[in-house]
Design a protein around this motif. Sequence first.
Motif, PDB file in Angstrom:
ATOM      1  N   GLY A 224      24.431 -13.884 -44.888  1.00 16.93           N
ATOM      2  CA  GLY A 224      24.019 -15.229 -45.267  1.00 16.93           C
ATOM      3  C   GLY A 224      24.317 -16.236 -44.181  1.00 16.93           C
ATOM      4  O   GLY A 224      24.729 -17.368 -44.460  1.00 16.93           O
ATOM      5  N   SER A 225      24.099 -15.845 -42.924  1.00 12.93           N
ATOM      6  CA  SER A 225      24.510 -16.660 -41.784  1.00 12.93           C
ATOM      7  C   SER A 225      23.611 -17.871 -41.577  1.00 12.93           C
ATOM      8  O   SER A 225      22.393 -17.742 -41.425  1.00 12.93           O
ATOM      9  CB  SER A 225      24.499 -15.809 -40.510  1.00 12.93           C
ATOM     10  N   VAL A 226      24.213 -19.034 -41.547  1.00 15.93           N
ATOM     11  CA  VAL A 226      23.477 -20.269 -41.281  1.00 15.93           C
ATOM     12  C   VAL A 226      23.067 -20.333 -39.810  1.00 15.93           C
ATOM     13  O   VAL A 226      21.974 -20.786 -39.471  1.00 15.93           O
ATOM     14  CB  VAL A 226      24.334 -21.491 -41.660  1.00 15.93           C
ATOM     15  N   ARG A 227      23.936 -19.857 -38.920  1.00 16.16           N
ATOM     16  CA  ARG A 227      23.621 -19.902 -37.487  1.00 16.16           C
ATOM     17  C   ARG A 227      22.416 -19.025 -37.145  1.00 16.16           C
ATOM     18  O   ARG A 227      21.570 -19.405 -36.341  1.00 16.16           O
ATOM     19  CB  ARG A 227      24.845 -19.482 -36.673  1.00 16.16           C
ATOM     20  N   TRP A 228      22.358 -17.856 -37.753  1.00 11.95           N
ATOM     21  CA  TRP A 228      21.198 -17.004 -37.496  1.00 11.95           C
ATOM     22  C   TRP A 228      19.921 -17.635 -38.045  1.00 11.95           C
ATOM     23  O   TRP A 228      18.845 -17.504 -37.446  1.00 11.95           O
ATOM     24  CB  TRP A 228      21.407 -15.620 -38.108  1.00 11.95           C
ATOM     25  N   MET A 229      20.022 -18.335 -39.154  1.00 10.98           N
ATOM     26  CA  MET A 229      18.833 -19.009 -39.688  1.00 10.98           C
ATOM     27  C   MET A 229      18.396 -20.159 -38.785  1.00 10.98           C
ATOM     28  O   MET A 229      17.206 -20.463 -38.677  1.00 10.98           O
ATOM     29  CB  MET A 229      19.101 -19.522 -41.104  1.00 10.98           C
ATOM     30  N   ALA A 230      19.357 -20.791 -38.115  1.00 14.32           N
ATOM     31  CA  ALA A 230      18.989 -21.813 -37.136  1.00 14.32           C
ATOM     32  C   ALA A 230      18.164 -21.190 -36.014  1.00 14.32           C
ATOM     33  O   ALA A 230      17.182 -21.779 -35.537  1.00 14.32           O
ATOM     34  CB  ALA A 230      20.239 -22.481 -36.576  1.00 14.32           C
ATOM     35  N   LEU A 231      18.549 -19.980 -35.597  1.00  7.47           N
ATOM     36  CA  LEU A 231      17.770 -19.291 -34.565  1.00  7.47           C
ATOM     37  C   LEU A 231      16.384 -18.928 -35.079  1.00  7.47           C
ATOM     38  O   LEU A 231      15.394 -19.033 -34.338  1.00  7.47           O
ATOM     39  CB  LEU A 231      18.519 -18.037 -34.106  1.00  7.47           C
ATOM     40  N   VAL A 232      16.297 -18.518 -36.325  1.00 10.49           N
ATOM     41  CA  VAL A 232      14.982 -18.227 -36.919  1.00 10.49           C
ATOM     42  C   VAL A 232      14.081 -19.450 -36.812  1.00 10.49           C
ATOM     43  O   VAL A 232      12.924 -19.362 -36.381  1.00 10.49           O
ATOM     44  CB  VAL A 232      15.128 -17.800 -38.400  1.00 10.49           C
ATOM     45  N   GLY A 233      14.606 -20.604 -37.215  1.00 11.73           N
ATOM     46  CA  GLY A 233      13.811 -21.827 -37.151  1.00 11.73           C
ATOM     47  C   GLY A 233      13.398 -22.176 -35.737  1.00 11.73           C
ATOM     48  O   GLY A 233      12.256 -22.586 -35.493  1.00 11.73           O
ATOM     49  N   ALA A 234      14.310 -22.006 -34.773  1.00 11.39           N
ATOM     50  CA  ALA A 234      13.988 -22.332 -33.379  1.00 11.39           C
ATOM     51  C   ALA A 234      12.885 -21.422 -32.851  1.00 11.39           C
ATOM     52  O   ALA A 234      11.960 -21.880 -32.162  1.00 11.39           O
ATOM     53  CB  ALA A 234      15.244 -22.210 -32.516  1.00 11.39           C
ATOM     54  N   LEU A 235      12.952 -20.134 -33.157  1.00  9.34           N
ATOM     55  CA  LEU A 235      11.920 -19.204 -32.696  1.00  9.34           C
ATOM     56  C   LEU A 235      10.565 -19.531 -33.306  1.00  9.34           C
ATOM     57  O   LEU A 235       9.527 -19.495 -32.630  1.00  9.34           O
ATOM     58  CB  LEU A 235      12.334 -17.770 -33.042  1.00  9.34           C
ATOM     59  N   LEU A 236      10.562 -19.869 -34.587  1.00  7.86           N
ATOM     60  CA  LEU A 236       9.303 -20.233 -35.230  1.00  7.86           C
ATOM     61  C   LEU A 236       8.770 -21.554 -34.685  1.00  7.86           C
ATOM     62  O   LEU A 236       7.549 -21.755 -34.600  1.00  7.86           O
ATOM     63  CB  LEU A 236       9.492 -20.310 -36.747  1.00  7.86           C
ATOM     64  N   GLY A 237       9.681 -22.455 -34.322  1.00  7.20           N
ATOM     65  CA  GLY A 237       9.245 -23.709 -33.720  1.00  7.20           C
ATOM     66  C   GLY A 237       8.527 -23.489 -32.408  1.00  7.20           C
ATOM     67  O   GLY A 237       7.478 -24.098 -32.141  1.00  7.20           O
ATOM     68  N   PHE A 238       9.058 -22.594 -31.575  1.00  7.15           N
ATOM     69  CA  PHE A 238       8.365 -22.282 -30.333  1.00  7.15           C
ATOM     70  C   PHE A 238       7.081 -21.500 -30.602  1.00  7.15           C
ATOM     71  O   PHE A 238       6.129 -21.585 -29.829  1.00  7.15           O
ATOM     72  CB  PHE A 238       9.291 -21.528 -29.383  1.00  7.15           C
ATOM     73  N   GLY A 239       7.064 -20.762 -31.718  1.00  2.00           N
ATOM     74  CA  GLY A 239       5.813 -20.142 -32.127  1.00  2.00           C
ATOM     75  C   GLY A 239       4.759 -21.179 -32.468  1.00  2.00           C
ATOM     76  O   GLY A 239       3.571 -21.005 -32.164  1.00  2.00           O
ATOM     77  N   PHE A 240       5.187 -22.282 -33.072  1.00  2.82           N
ATOM     78  CA  PHE A 240       4.268 -23.383 -33.345  1.00  2.82           C
ATOM     79  C   PHE A 240       3.727 -23.959 -32.047  1.00  2.82           C
ATOM     80  O   PHE A 240       2.540 -24.301 -31.948  1.00  2.82           O
ATOM     81  CB  PHE A 240       4.986 -24.469 -34.142  1.00  2.82           C
ATOM     82  N   LEU A 241       4.572 -24.065 -31.031  1.00  5.65           N
ATOM     83  CA  LEU A 241       4.126 -24.577 -29.739  1.00  5.65           C
ATOM     84  C   LEU A 241       3.276 -23.561 -28.977  1.00  5.65           C
ATOM     85  O   LEU A 241       2.794 -23.857 -27.889  1.00  5.65           O
ATOM     86  CB  LEU A 241       5.326 -24.984 -28.886  1.00  5.65           C
ATOM     87  N   THR A 242       3.113 -22.388 -29.565  1.00  7.88           N
ATOM     88  CA  THR A 242       2.254 -21.368 -28.977  1.00  7.88           C
ATOM     89  C   THR A 242       0.877 -21.364 -29.615  1.00  7.88           C
ATOM     90  O   THR A 242      -0.146 -21.349 -28.930  1.00  7.88           O
ATOM     91  CB  THR A 242       2.898 -19.980 -29.134  1.00  7.88           C
ATOM     92  N   LYS A 243       0.831 -21.361 -30.961  1.00  6.29           N
ATOM     93  CA  LYS A 243      -0.460 -21.306 -31.651  1.00  6.29           C
ATOM     94  C   LYS A 243      -0.418 -22.047 -32.978  1.00  6.29           C
ATOM     95  O   LYS A 243      -1.023 -21.618 -33.965  1.00  6.29           O
ATOM     96  CB  LYS A 243      -0.894 -19.851 -31.846  1.00  6.29           C
ATOM     97  N   THR A 244       0.265 -23.143 -33.012  1.00  2.34           N
ATOM     98  CA  THR A 244       0.363 -24.070 -34.152  1.00  2.34           C
ATOM     99  C   THR A 244       0.617 -23.356 -35.470  1.00  2.34           C
ATOM    100  O   THR A 244       1.543 -22.577 -35.586  1.00  2.34           O
ATOM    101  CB  THR A 244      -0.886 -24.989 -34.227  1.00  2.34           C
TER     102      THR A 244
END
Length: 714
Positions: A224-244
């Motif tokens: 239930g790691s909050v830090r790992w979920m922060a990484l999930v969000g960051a990766l998806l954010g850069f995915g948004f900057l790749t193909k919205t």
Amino acid sequence: MNSSISAAGSRLARRAPRHRSRRATDVTLRGATSPDAGDTPGALGPRTTASNTSRAWLTRLVTGPHDDPNWARPALLALLAATAVLYLWNLTASGWANAFYSAAAQAGSQNWEAFFFGSSDAANSITVDKPPASLWVMALSVRLLGLSSFSILVPQVLMGVATVAILHATVKRHFGAGAGLLAGLVMALTPVAVLMFRFNNPDALLVLLMTAAAWATMRALERGSVRWMALVGALLGFGFLTKTLQVFLVIPGFGAAFLLLAAAPLRRRLVGSLVALVALVASAGWWVAIVELTPASMRPYVGGSQSNSFLDLTFGYNGFGRLSGEETGSVGGGGGAAGGQWGSTGLTRLFDAEIGGQISWLISAAIILGVMGVVMRARAPRTDVRRAAYAVWGGWLLVTMLTFSFMAGIFHAYYTVALAPAVAALVGMGGAQAWERRREPVGTLTMAAAAAASSIWGFVLLSRTSAYSDVLRVGVLTIGMTCAALLVIGRRLHARALPVIVAGAVVAGLAGPTAYSLTTLTSGHTGSIVTAGPASGGMSGMPGAGGRGPGARALGGSTVGAPPAASSTTRGTVPTGAGGQGVGGGGMGGLLDATTPSAAVISALRADAQRYTWVAAAVGSQSAAGLQLGTGEPVMAIGGFNGTDPSPTLAQFQAEVKAGKIHYLLASGGTSAGGGTSSAQTSDASRILAWAEATYRQVTIGSTVFYDLTQPLD
């Protein structure tokens, strides 16, 4: 009082050995050389040197963790090496691949403003119709290696190898080395993955980031790691900057798995989900905010939008318009159940003649193995990480499949590469779990059903093309069904026979996609619409949709490739733009693919290039890209990709010409502005062409017609 102290001391004494034992065990599992290692955080043990530590790290890299089977790490290294060789083989045959993005990468390597915004040209007239993350990687590669087909395409190859490695690690962590290896193998041999990890569309980076986000989600679920979920969000954010918005298709599976199944109290699960959302917004929003807050006069026009707004592009042309078919500025219409510009919609879409060979080989097996995997974990506790893995990857597969099946707007077969990691993961996980229960009916019947489904469907797909011998399709069916039948009676077979039978089923299931993948390597792929494997018909109703290969008709002109241009073929009759053959009605060649300018055109445009901001302008980004890649100088793309964006307006173009910033205007463009059905007929692009025809002298350079914007008519 004394008795209480004595009792407390006795309890402490009893606990002490347990704590020491647990610590020693933890150190041993981490590969420490002695029980003393790790006593001081960050310190080396008394007999350990930095050199020994480096040597131990390298040894572990080669041999793998201590609890792995001896074959696991060598098999992984062999898989990654084979994937790299496969993806690098004949790579530069694709030349500039999609010249639209190659020209933007070239621009980004020449100008940092173009790099940041994702401009089509170094003079920053207009951006591509996607955010720029994938362009950043290519532009940096060009800065490092110089402009070439290899420097443009090799980043995607590395992304493909990294995707296989991350997928393997994610599946292996909870299902074992065999499961990880099978998942990685399926991923590496999926035809559309072989295509797109050798091509320069944004999809390669998108798939890598989504796979990495799935890996981080699995790590977050464990505690239930909050830090790992922060990484999930960051990766998806850069995915948004790749193909919205496409990256958002994996969020339902990831989010539901963490909220419902993570090993943490509800409060922490809610906090973790919120942190992931904040990280996503922050990692994507910084760039969006800069673009939106920068005055329009101080940045390039946002290509693909009708209002010079990235938010308009995100939620319109690249967003909900893709679902409804109402993409303002698009040259095509929607689909619908009866079929249309982008093909028929419905549950069978991903299995039809056009798309089936790209991705569907093992979808049925993945669904069977995924469903049965969940069934086999039915009695596990809520926090069972294996069941959570099925939620993560199964949610990815389900949501993405349904979206692709029913979206009525622009849809291309290569989009399905986004399904490949989910299919591969489910096959690896479900196959391993069924193998663990191979002495029970649920295990053997699950493997038998998956083997039968994949072999039957492989036979169907191979029957749709004449590119391969009948031996292949008959062999796939025969071997697969034989293995399935033997698996049904698996409990009665000798233990040594089962691995051979399962291996036969795997070979039968992968034979078809392997054949398609090898065919994909034999020829170059260019243009905006490409497919893997042998030619099998039109592309979603698109005339002139291209890309490659056996059985296709030749272009009217030469397609842009590596200098000198690599030849290419495409389906349909595709007129060309900048290569000297002009654009005729009824085709979309200048829209979908660029062409190589002749030596005479290159020489003329380079002459006195330093005097102009743009050595030329052309309607449509592909037409402009061909000239720009040929000359190495900025070329203005009028109207963006489709030639329908209101940039520049006629007044703006006239002002730039008056200021002496543009030398030539290509007399025909990448839309049907010269005599087709495109909306460019009434657009700024058509008005610019009409004004130039009435105002400036036409010149023929080689066989290409331009308006010389420095020579007014008498």
